[in-house]
Write a protein that holds these residues in place. Structure first.
Motif, PDB file in Angstrom:
ATOM      1  N   UNK A 131       0.818  -1.214   0.000  1.00  0.00           N
ATOM      2  CA  UNK A 131       0.000   0.000   0.000  1.00  0.00           C
ATOM      3  C   UNK A 131       0.852   1.265   0.000  1.00  0.00           C
ATOM      4  N   UNK A 132       2.124   1.144   0.396  1.00  0.00           N
ATOM      5  CA  UNK A 132       2.990   2.323   0.390  1.00  0.00           C
ATOM      6  C   UNK A 132       3.319   2.800  -1.017  1.00  0.00           C
ATOM      7  N   UNK A 133       3.128   1.934  -2.021  1.00  0.00           N
ATOM      8  CA  UNK A 133       3.374   2.356  -3.398  1.00  0.00           C
ATOM      9  C   UNK A 133       2.422   3.467  -3.819  1.00  0.00           C
ATOM     10  N   UNK A 134       1.278   3.560  -3.163  1.00  0.00           N
ATOM     11  CA  UNK A 134       0.329   4.625  -3.489  1.00  0.00           C
ATOM     12  C   UNK A 134       0.783   5.974  -2.941  1.00  0.00           C
ATOM     13  N   UNK A 135       1.788   5.960  -2.082  1.00  0.00           N
ATOM     14  CA  UNK A 135       2.298   7.200  -1.497  1.00  0.00           C
ATOM     15  C   UNK A 135       3.475   7.766  -2.271  1.00  0.00           C
ATOM     16  N   UNK A 136       3.967   7.026  -3.281  1.00  0.00           N
ATOM     17  CA  UNK A 136       5.097   7.485  -4.073  1.00  0.00           C
ATOM     18  C   UNK A 136       6.083   6.361  -4.286  1.00  0.00           C
ATOM     19  N   UNK A 137       7.175   6.622  -5.024  1.00  0.00           N
ATOM     20  CA  UNK A 137       8.185   5.594  -5.285  1.00  0.00           C
ATOM     21  C   UNK A 137       8.709   4.969  -3.995  1.00  0.00           C
ATOM     22  N   UNK A 233      14.506   6.214 -30.183  1.00  0.00           N
ATOM     23  CA  UNK A 233      13.572   5.349 -29.467  1.00  0.00           C
ATOM     24  C   UNK A 233      14.045   5.264 -28.019  1.00  0.00           C
ATOM     25  N   UNK A 234      13.096   5.225 -27.077  1.00  0.00           N
ATOM     26  CA  UNK A 234      13.399   5.092 -25.661  1.00  0.00           C
ATOM     27  C   UNK A 234      12.849   3.752 -25.163  1.00  0.00           C
ATOM     28  N   UNK A 235      13.635   3.064 -24.322  1.00  0.00           N
ATOM     29  CA  UNK A 235      13.224   1.786 -23.752  1.00  0.00           C
ATOM     30  C   UNK A 235      13.316   1.863 -22.227  1.00  0.00           C
ATOM     31  N   UNK A 236      12.299   1.360 -21.524  1.00  0.00           N
ATOM     32  CA  UNK A 236      12.309   1.320 -20.067  1.00  0.00           C
ATOM     33  C   UNK A 236      11.556   0.119 -19.542  1.00  0.00           C
ATOM     34  N   UNK A 237      11.721  -0.124 -18.248  1.00  0.00           N
ATOM     35  CA  UNK A 237      11.010  -1.206 -17.567  1.00  0.00           C
ATOM     36  C   UNK A 237      10.571  -0.734 -16.192  1.00  0.00           C
ATOM     37  N   UNK A 238      10.814  -1.534 -15.154  1.00  0.00           N
ATOM     38  CA  UNK A 238      10.684  -1.145 -13.748  1.00  0.00           C
ATOM     39  C   UNK A 238       9.256  -1.055 -13.232  1.00  0.00           C
ATOM     40  N   UNK A 239       8.323  -0.544 -14.006  1.00  0.00           N
ATOM     41  CA  UNK A 239       6.978  -0.245 -13.498  1.00  0.00           C
ATOM     42  C   UNK A 239       6.139  -1.495 -13.264  1.00  0.00           C
ATOM     43  N   UNK A 240       6.477  -2.594 -13.906  1.00  0.00           N
ATOM     44  CA  UNK A 240       5.642  -3.806 -13.930  1.00  0.00           C
ATOM     45  C   UNK A 240       4.256  -3.497 -14.496  1.00  0.00           C
ATOM     46  N   UNK A 241       4.130  -2.375 -15.199  1.00  0.00           N
ATOM     47  CA  UNK A 241       2.825  -1.972 -15.729  1.00  0.00           C
ATOM     48  C   UNK A 241       1.821  -1.649 -14.652  1.00  0.00           C
ATOM     49  N   UNK A 252      -2.252   2.796 -15.167  1.00  0.00           N
ATOM     50  CA  UNK A 252      -1.848   1.998 -14.017  1.00  0.00           C
ATOM     51  C   UNK A 252      -2.296   2.690 -12.738  1.00  0.00           C
ATOM     52  N   UNK A 253      -2.404   1.941 -11.662  1.00  0.00           N
ATOM     53  CA  UNK A 253      -2.709   2.530 -10.362  1.00  0.00           C
ATOM     54  C   UNK A 253      -1.469   3.147  -9.736  1.00  0.00           C
ATOM     55  N   UNK A 254      -0.313   2.507  -9.975  1.00  0.00           N
ATOM     56  CA  UNK A 254       0.976   2.995  -9.478  1.00  0.00           C
ATOM     57  C   UNK A 254       2.021   2.697 -10.539  1.00  0.00           C
ATOM     58  N   UNK A 255       3.148   3.420 -10.490  1.00  0.00           N
ATOM     59  CA  UNK A 255       4.239   3.173 -11.437  1.00  0.00           C
ATOM     60  C   UNK A 255       5.588   3.054 -10.737  1.00  0.00           C
TER      61      UNK A 255
END
Length: 309
Positions: A131-137, A233-241, A252-255
């Motif tokens: 739930x802390x992901x909703x507060x920021x990174x 072109x830019x490539x990234x990951x990390x967010x898990x969508x 997404x709900x969080x990134x």
């Protein structure tokens, strides 16, 4: 009678909500997180007359040694016959996960590739309050167990032949075209050294047909700098969508970073200082071993076919 009826209605509602919650948990934990998929895109960015180039974008495998189904699926992607691979990090999800990565990536040996690190290529994951992901990174975990990043890099570079672009730049020749790429280490951990990129790019010299910017965490400062540096072109990951999404929602709900939530998965466009370039953010293949769930967000890789303008 009225009180009894109201009580029955309340119990029915609670029972329905509970059943829906249990069903969602069963689906997300037991089923969807294993429903691996390939997301297909096309971009017209190559010089006129150029042959198509198939780019396989891998991200966030978060491999644990017991995840044999995931290992087999990743290995099967060699049948897509990619011409080049972009790996945006977080390959390892357990201190003994490298053996699984070796098994999964072995069929890619000899295919040109690029890679950058996510934090879990250096330190092991740890339990977190979701739930802390909703507060920021998310914040960093002190005293996290170290991964063997050197062994991972040796496998990716020496065995597979891929190019390390962590705070660095490199060139590949794919189907007769020169692709210059530059990248940064995990910006979520402030390991990105954007100031190192201009001299690294200059050292490659002129003559590239295409330029790529590669990052694990797609923070705005990184994407803006990549765009300014001329990436096509830019490539990234990390967010898990977002990892857990409202089904069919474009956002997404969080990134877990500062990218706009409607750009936390898939192909979109990034604009900075009146320059617009394609951005592909992979929702990734895996998840933390401490958060084994996917809901409304299937694990994925991207197969991007580049065609002539």
């Amino acid at each position: 009678m009225a009180g009894t009826s109201n009580a029955r209605t309340a119990l029915t509602v609670l029972g329905t909500v509970g059943a829906v919650g249990v069903g969602a948990a069963v689906w997300g934990i037991g089923i969807e997180r294993h429903l691996y998929t390939v997301r297909h895109h096309e971009l017209r960015v190559l010089p006129q007359g150029a042959a198509p180039i198939r780019v396989l974008h891998l991200s966030d495998a978060h491999m644990a040694p017991w995840q044999h189904r995931k290992q087999r699926w990743i290995a099967s992607l060699a049948a897509l016959h990619p011409d080049v691979i972009v790996n945006t990090g977080d390959n390892i999800g357990h201190v003994d996960g490298l053996d699984g990565i070796r098994a999964a990536f072995a069929p890619f040996r000899g295919i040109p590739g690029l890679f950058v690190h996510g934090s879990n290529d250096h330190v092991a994951p740890a339990p977190r309050n979701p739930f802390k992901y909703f507060l920021g990174p998310s914040e960093h975990i002190p005293r996290a167990q170290n991964m063997d990043a050197a062994a991972l890099d040796a496998f990716l570079t020496d065995d597979l032949g891929w190019t390390d672009v962590n705070n660095a730049a490199g060139s590949l020749v794919v189907k007769g075209l020169r692709i210059d790429a530059f990248g940064v280490s995990d910006a979520h951990r402030d390991w990105d050294r954007l100031e190192d990129l201009p001299p690294a790019i200059d050292s490659l010299g002129a003559g590239a047909d295409l330029s790529w910017g590669v990052t694990h965490a797609p923070y705005r400062r990184v994407l803006d700098t990549f765009t300014d540096l001329g990436a096509d072109i830019l490539f990234g990951g990390h967010t898990h969508g977002g990892q857990v999404r409202i089904p069919f929602s474009p956002k997404a709900l969080v990134a877990n970073c500062d990218i706009p939530l409607d750009q936390a998965r898939g192909l979109s466009a990034w604009t900075h200082d009146a320059r617009t370039v394609p951005l592909n953010v992979s929702a990734g293949i895996g998840h933390s071993i401490y958060a084994p769930v996917r809901f409304g967000c299937r694990p994925e890789v991207s197969l991007i076919t580049l065609r002539a303008r």
